[in-house]
Design a protein around this motif. Structure first.
Motif, PDB file in Angstrom:
ATOM      1  N   GLU A 157     -31.985  74.202  74.422  1.00  0.00           N
ATOM      2  CA  GLU A 157     -30.813  73.882  75.237  1.00  0.00           C
ATOM      3  C   GLU A 157     -29.849  72.964  74.488  1.00  0.00           C
ATOM      4  OE1 GLU A 157     -31.652  72.741  79.236  1.00  0.00           O
ATOM      5  OE2 GLU A 157     -32.751  74.598  79.648  1.00  0.00           O
ATOM      6  N   LEU A 158     -30.360  71.876  73.924  1.00  0.00           N
ATOM      7  CA  LEU A 158     -29.493  70.857  73.323  1.00  0.00           C
ATOM      8  C   LEU A 158     -29.379  71.016  71.808  1.00  0.00           C
ATOM      9  CD1 LEU A 158     -30.728  67.638  75.161  1.00  0.00           C
ATOM     10  CD2 LEU A 158     -28.785  69.107  75.772  1.00  0.00           C
TER      11      LEU A 158
ATOM     12  N   LYS B  85     -21.284  73.001  66.816  1.00  0.00           N
ATOM     13  CA  LYS B  85     -21.242  74.134  67.747  1.00  0.00           C
ATOM     14  C   LYS B  85     -19.764  74.447  67.990  1.00  0.00           C
ATOM     15  CE  LYS B  85     -23.287  75.533  72.189  1.00  0.00           C
ATOM     16  NZ  LYS B  85     -24.028  75.065  73.379  1.00  0.00           N
TER      17      LYS B  85
ATOM     18  N   ALA C   1     -17.435  75.127  71.605  1.00  0.00           N
ATOM     19  CA  ALA C   1     -18.159  74.704  72.806  1.00  0.00           C
ATOM     20  C   ALA C   1     -17.261  73.893  73.744  1.00  0.00           C
ATOM     21  CB  ALA C   1     -19.383  73.884  72.418  1.00  0.00           C
TER      22      ALA C   1
HETATM   23  N1  LIG Z   1     -24.771  65.858  73.577  1.00  0.00           N
HETATM   24  C1  LIG Z   1     -24.710  67.138  74.051  1.00  0.00           C
HETATM   25  N2  LIG Z   1     -23.838  67.448  75.003  1.00  0.00           N
HETATM   26  C2  LIG Z   1     -23.770  68.701  75.463  1.00  0.00           C
HETATM   27  C3  LIG Z   1     -24.603  69.714  74.950  1.00  0.00           C
HETATM   28  C4  LIG Z   1     -25.522  69.352  73.935  1.00  0.00           C
HETATM   29  O1  LIG Z   1     -26.310  70.179  73.418  1.00  0.00           O
HETATM   30  N3  LIG Z   1     -25.548  68.056  73.522  1.00  0.00           N
HETATM   31  N4  LIG Z   1     -24.480  71.002  75.416  1.00  0.00           N
HETATM   32  C5  LIG Z   1     -23.597  71.321  76.338  1.00  0.00           C
HETATM   33  C6  LIG Z   1     -23.401  72.725  76.704  1.00  0.00           C
HETATM   34  O2  LIG Z   1     -24.446  73.567  76.316  1.00  0.00           O
HETATM   35  C7  LIG Z   1     -22.063  73.118  76.072  1.00  0.00           C
HETATM   36  O3  LIG Z   1     -22.199  73.257  74.658  1.00  0.00           O
HETATM   37  C8  LIG Z   1     -21.475  74.379  76.633  1.00  0.00           C
HETATM   38  O4  LIG Z   1     -20.115  74.469  76.300  1.00  0.00           O
HETATM   39  C9  LIG Z   1     -22.745  70.347  76.986  1.00  0.00           C
HETATM   40  N5  LIG Z   1     -22.879  69.012  76.447  1.00  0.00           N
END
Ligand SMILES: Nc1nc2c(c(=O)[nH]1)N=C([C@H](O)[C@@H](O)CO)CN2
Length: 117
Positions: free
Chosen positions: A70-71, A98, A101
């Motif tokens: 997920e992260l 990413k 995003a």
């Molecule tokens: N610190 C983070 N913030 C966010 C993440 C992440 O992986 N680390 N991921 C998201 C969502 O998956 C985003 O990428 C979708 O647009 C949101 N914030």
């Protein structure tokens, strides 16, 4: 300490916290700095005595293919652990982006350093 570099490596993986992200593959871009003493390889002109950036790039691709995290934090942390373990890397800096995003940002992501220099 000398470093072997991998810059702008692009991989596709399942990554993201939202439902729609669990059904698609998204692109991640990686920059890596890998600490190593390049002098033995340079002295003997011998790939076996350095970190093989081609092999490491291939391993990153396999990791991404099989990963469903997920992260971006988790992706970076687990990948760093795999690379350090499998390639005997004492220190690395891994920057993971990413792209797309966040609508108004070129990229978002994380940068970590692990190990001792
Ligand atoms: N610190 C983070 N913030 C966010 C993440 C992440 O992986 N680390 N991921 C998201 C969502 O998956 C985003 O990428 C979708 O647009 C949101 N914030």
């Amino acid at each position: 300490m000398d470093r072997v570099l991998i810059e702008g490596l692009s991989v596709e993986t399942v990554i993201g916290v939202y439902d729609w992200e669990r059904t698609i593959r998204q692109r991640l871009e990686l920059d890596l700095e890998l600490a190593t003493d390049i002098r033995p390889a340079a002295a003997d002109d011998d790939l076996a005595q350095t970190l093989n950036y081609a092999a490491i790039s291939e391993r990153i691709g396999v990791f991404a293919e099989t990963s469903r995290l997920e992260l971006v934090e988790t992706f970076a942390e687990r990948l760093a652990a795999v690379l350090r373990e499998e390639f005997g890397i004492t220190w690395l800096r891994l920057t993971l982006r990413k792209p797309g995003a966040v609508a108004n940002a070129r990229a978002v992501g994380v940068s970590i350093e692990r190990g001792e220099r």
